[in-house]
Write an enzyme that holds these catalytic residues in place. Sequence first.
Site, PDB file in Angstrom:
ATOM      1  N   PRO A 173       0.828  -1.202   0.000  1.00 27.66           N
ATOM      2  CA  PRO A 173       0.000   0.000   0.000  1.00 27.66           C
ATOM      3  C   PRO A 173       0.869   1.262   0.000  1.00 27.66           C
ATOM      4  CG  PRO A 173      -0.626  -1.484   1.781  1.00 27.66           C
ATOM      5  CD  PRO A 173       0.633  -2.000   1.200  1.00 27.66           C
ATOM      6  N   ILE A 174       0.451   2.227  -0.799  1.00 19.93           N
ATOM      7  CA  ILE A 174       1.095   3.538  -0.835  1.00 19.93           C
ATOM      8  C   ILE A 174       0.027   4.569  -0.494  1.00 19.93           C
ATOM      9  CG2 ILE A 174       2.306   5.224  -2.255  1.00 19.93           C
ATOM     10  CD1 ILE A 174       3.220   2.858  -4.014  1.00 19.93           C
TER      11      ILE A 174
END
Length: 68
Positions: free
Chosen positions: A2-3
């Site tokens: 996840p970013i």
Amino acid sequence: MPIVTIQMLEGRNRDLKRELIKTVTRSVTDTLDIPPERVRVIIEEMPFDHYGIAGLPVLEFREKPDQD
């Protein structure tokens, strides 16, 4: 991986940004049940003169009296 990208106006100090990164990372790891090493947090800071509200630069908007 996840970013998380956070866009905000400039001016916050390093300690506040460190705490923000820590808190966001913890939230993502708890929600997605993943280790913190997999989470990336990007903070994009913008100058006040690069942001506007209701057709005005943000600093001018903030100076406007409330129009109730």
